[in-house]
Design an enzyme around this catalytic site. Sequence first.
Site, PDB file in Angstrom:
ATOM      1  N   LYS B  99       0.884  -1.163   0.000  1.00 55.03           N
ATOM      2  CA  LYS B  99       0.000   0.000   0.000  1.00 55.03           C
ATOM      3  C   LYS B  99       0.921   1.212   0.000  1.00 55.03           C
ATOM      4  CE  LYS B  99      -3.352   2.573   2.406  1.00 55.03           C
ATOM      5  NZ  LYS B  99      -3.066   3.281   3.649  1.00 55.03           N
ATOM      6  N   GLY B 160      -7.631   9.956   9.333  1.00 52.29           N
ATOM      7  CA  GLY B 160      -7.967  10.158  10.745  1.00 52.29           C
ATOM      8  C   GLY B 160      -8.946  11.285  11.012  1.00 52.29           C
ATOM      9  N   ALA B 186      -9.226   6.129   3.957  1.00 49.02           N
ATOM     10  CA  ALA B 186      -9.148   7.334   4.783  1.00 49.02           C
ATOM     11  C   ALA B 186     -10.392   8.198   4.722  1.00 49.02           C
ATOM     12  CB  ALA B 186      -7.950   8.186   4.426  1.00 49.02           C
ATOM     13  N   GLY B 187     -10.789   8.694   5.872  1.00 52.20           N
ATOM     14  CA  GLY B 187     -11.886   9.652   5.961  1.00 52.20           C
ATOM     15  C   GLY B 187     -13.140   9.106   6.610  1.00 52.20           C
ATOM     16  N   ASN B 208      -9.241   2.493   9.541  1.00 53.13           N
ATOM     17  CA  ASN B 208      -8.420   2.288  10.733  1.00 53.13           C
ATOM     18  C   ASN B 208      -8.944   3.134  11.896  1.00 53.13           C
ATOM     19  OD1 ASN B 208      -6.435   1.821  12.674  1.00 53.13           O
ATOM     20  ND2 ASN B 208      -4.731   2.276  11.348  1.00 53.13           N
ATOM     21  N   THR B 209      -8.758   4.456  11.798  1.00 50.59           N
ATOM     22  CA  THR B 209      -9.065   5.336  12.929  1.00 50.59           C
ATOM     23  C   THR B 209     -10.521   5.242  13.390  1.00 50.59           C
ATOM     24  OG1 THR B 209      -7.425   6.825  12.024  1.00 50.59           O
ATOM     25  CG2 THR B 209      -8.802   7.698  13.782  1.00 50.59           C
TER      26      THR B 209
END
Lengths: 73, 256
Positions: B99, B160, B186-187, B208-209
Amino acid sequence: MKLKVNGEDRETQSETILQLLKELDIIPERVAVEVNLRVIKRAEFGNYWFKDGDSVEIVYFVGGGILDFKSQI
Amino acid sequence: MEDKLVIKGIEFESRLWVGTGKYKDFTETAKVIETSGADVVTVAVRRVNITDRKIENLLDYIDPKKYKILPNTAGCYTVEDALRYSRLAREAGVSDMIKLEVIGDERTLFPDVIGLLKATEILAKEGFIVFPYTNDDPIMAKRLEDAGAVAVMPLGAPIGSGLGIRNLYNIKIILEAAKVPVIVDAGVGTASDATIAMELGCDAVLINTAIAGAKDPIAMAEAMKHAVIAGRLAYKAGRIPKKLYATASSPIEGML
């Protein structure tokens, strides 16, 4: 022999990558090793002989991507 | 009816991919991954701590035989660094998947797309299976595809930030033009964001976050699992067109 290992100066008796990993108590199957910016294949760990002053990086997988700059190579 | 994502001959069991950063400990990380149903797990490449050998290894908790380990180049700001980390990751791991992140700016963590394109080209030639983290720019997505990326991973919003999919229309345009899978990276802030990405037709979502930072990460992992499945099913089912005025659902015939 003097080596730089993960950014720190180290005096060692180890002459090959495999010996160094053993000295550091690191399982070879879980890491990648770079000497003077060149990635060394795991199969070569046993017969890669260090020269005095070599710069060695030993890396592995961590939870990512935290941006932890301290452990960045 | 099977609806599996296949990239370069690799079959993916789940359309939810998860990151492994920011968890309390490896036990929580492992439990979240299991609950989420994800089979792709992203990891970072970092120095082994050579002074404290008691530190545990992530791969003792996430079995590489059970999950597809996708190393990232998080924290790399130059093409050279991204290449270096990619080559190390390939050697440390078990596959050619990477990635690819080339970050342009510390505050936004937006990708440096010029560096990203260069690194994608080089790594694809070296036989890497490149998943580039890019912005929501349809032209750049196309360029990355031409450079040999096996999928494109546009951001929904900054890493994040939890702002959701900020530009639905760009993601839609990327999807229309792309010949490779599109994976939103992301987001995502909560379950509905993941559903929206999947309803648009994205092939997968990487989170993830939103899970790691939730009050109850394990419960959020389960929510995300269902959100991605719901979004995918709705996409395949085909939504009704939006109309300004009402259309009665009950028949007029037979009324008194």
